[in-house]
Design an enzyme around this catalytic site. Structure first.
Site, PDB file in Angstrom:
ATOM      1  N   TRP A   1      -3.622 -10.233   7.138  1.00  0.00           N
ATOM      2  CA  TRP A   1      -2.651  -9.152   7.321  1.00  0.00           C
ATOM      3  C   TRP A   1      -2.854  -8.638   8.742  1.00  0.00           C
ATOM      4  O   TRP A   1      -3.913  -8.088   9.041  1.00  0.00           O
ATOM      5  CB  TRP A   1      -2.863  -8.018   6.316  1.00  0.00           C
TER       6      TRP A   1
ATOM      7  N   GLU B   1      -1.232  -1.756  -5.835  1.00  0.00           N
ATOM      8  CA  GLU B   1      -2.479  -1.189  -5.336  1.00  0.00           C
ATOM      9  C   GLU B   1      -2.708   0.219  -5.892  1.00  0.00           C
ATOM     10  O   GLU B   1      -2.241   1.191  -5.305  1.00  0.00           O
ATOM     11  CB  GLU B   1      -2.470  -1.146  -3.808  1.00  0.00           C
TER      12      GLU B   1
ATOM     13  N   GLY C   1       0.793  -1.219   0.000  1.00  0.00           N
ATOM     14  CA  GLY C   1       0.000   0.000   0.000  1.00  0.00           C
ATOM     15  C   GLY C   1       0.828   1.273   0.000  1.00  0.00           C
ATOM     16  O   GLY C   1       0.354   2.314  -0.439  1.00  0.00           O
TER      17      GLY C   1
ATOM     18  N   TYR D   1      -6.434  -6.562  12.448  1.00  0.00           N
ATOM     19  CA  TYR D   1      -6.378  -5.222  13.016  1.00  0.00           C
ATOM     20  C   TYR D   1      -7.754  -4.585  12.835  1.00  0.00           C
ATOM     21  O   TYR D   1      -8.619  -5.117  12.129  1.00  0.00           O
ATOM     22  CB  TYR D   1      -5.308  -4.356  12.333  1.00  0.00           C
TER      23      TYR D   1
END
Length: 365
Positions: A351, A141, A100, A262
């Site tokens: 992730w 991305e 990212g 997360y």
């Protein structure tokens, strides 16, 4: 002459078999990403819980378009496979490229010309072999227009051909090839769609990033389920993403569903209005509002925050005063694992591995 012809035919058939075997050999993926910025030592990864681990991220040089690894990351990257194989000798590792934070313009430029694609491809294969990775993972991305999608197709097609040739010449098993992609089969408009046929022919699978649907940085005025599996009345959901790829023509056996280890936090406008899509005013916690799963569990314990599991959306959230956190807990992860299996997907990934809490999420597969 006849014997030479026969040898050539046998060699060709073996190569074709090896090429197809490299595409079909993976029967299930239970993966996770690791990155050095997590502060989580590679040696602490319980690799017995996974079939595949992704080491993130290698970079792309903006001038030469070669794949590189920063000098600070080389010690960990170069021993990554060796380290995780100590606990699980059958683990497969992939070097992930991009991420990212990578420059999307560099990826677009690299993919636009045959010569720059070749520089990228050759360097990636060389790096993967020199560091003993079993495969390569492209994390661009994202390709954001039709030209870039066309170039994406050329890139993965040429990558697969180069991997096949390298395997034939080296006598080693072909490297695995995967790509992390947007949860939809197109870039927010059906007119900008991923090249389904090239992906199907050239990649072993795609990692569907079915998370970050909502966050305080881009949807600050209300809370939201960051990784909803279902989302009635809204497009943003893992199920909609899976359906879009399958409807576009990709086999379910090429799809690996992503889970976030997360969450995202918001600050509620009214502490008494604390449901999904409640009015909010930006991030609830310091920084960008993101918080790892292990820190969420710590926060709940320390503050006695109220926990909620929403079975309709398949998401968890907690709240304490005006702080609201959306995330996936064990029940959401278990439900998503069952979903992936029920839909016949190749598997699932997370992730990131260092954000788990005593492997509570990773053991739900």
């Amino acid at each position: 002459m006849a014997s030479k012809t026969l040898c050539f035919l046998i060699s060709t058939l073996l190569f074709v078999f090896q090429f197809h075997f490299s595409i079909e050999q993976t029967t299930v993926v239970k993966g996770s990403y690791w990155f050095p910025g997590s502060g989580f030592p590679v040696s602490d990864i319980n690799s017995t819980l996974f079939t595949h681990l992704f080491c993130a991220f290698a970079d792309v040089n903006s001038q030469t378009y070669q794949v590189t690894i920063s000098s600070s990351n080389q010690p960990q990257f170069s021993t990554f496979t060796q380290t995780v194989k100590q606990k699980n000798p059958s683990i497969k590792t992939l070097l992930s490229i991009g991420g990212g934070g990578a420059n999307v313009n560099t990826f677009a430029s690299m993919a636009s010309q045959p010569s720059s694609r070749k520089s990228f491809i050759d360097a990636s294969i060389k790096l993967a072999r020199s560091y003993n990775f079993h495969g390569l993972d492209l994390d661009w991305e994202y390709p954001s227009n039709s030209t870039q999608m066309t170039n994406f197709a050329s890139l993965v097609t040429e990558w697969r051909a180069a991997v096949g040739t390298e395997a034939q010449n080296s006598g080693q098993s072909p490297l695995l090839l995967s790509a992390a992609v947007l949860y939809l089969s197109y870039y927010y408009s059906p007119s900008v769609s991923y090249p389904i046929q090239a992906i199907s022919n050239s990649l072993d699978w795609i990692n569907l990033m079915a998370y970050d649907f909502y966050g305080p940085g881009w949807s600050p005025s209300s809370t939201g389920p960051p990784a909803a599996l279902y989302n009635p009345g809204h497009q943003e959901s893992g199920d909609n993403g899976v359906k879009s790829w399958i409807q576009a023509g990709l086999s379910a056996k090429k799809i690996v569903l992503g889970f976030p280890f997360y969450g995202w936090s918001w600050r509620l406008v009214n502490a008494n209005n604390h449901g999904l899509f409640a009015p909010a005013n930006g991030a609830g916690l310091a920084g960008d509002g993101s918080i790892r799963y292990n820190k969420i569990i710590q926060y709940i314990t320390q503050t006695s925050a109220t926990k909620v599991f929403n079975a309709t959306v398949v998401t968890d959230y907690c709240y304490n005063g005006t702080i609201w956190i959306g995330y996936d807990d064990t029940q959401s992860i278990s439900t998503k694992v069952s979903y992936a299996k029920g839909k016949g997907l190749l598997g699932y990934f997370s992730w990131h591995v260092g954000a788990d809490n005593n492997w509570a999420l990773s053991t739900k597969g």
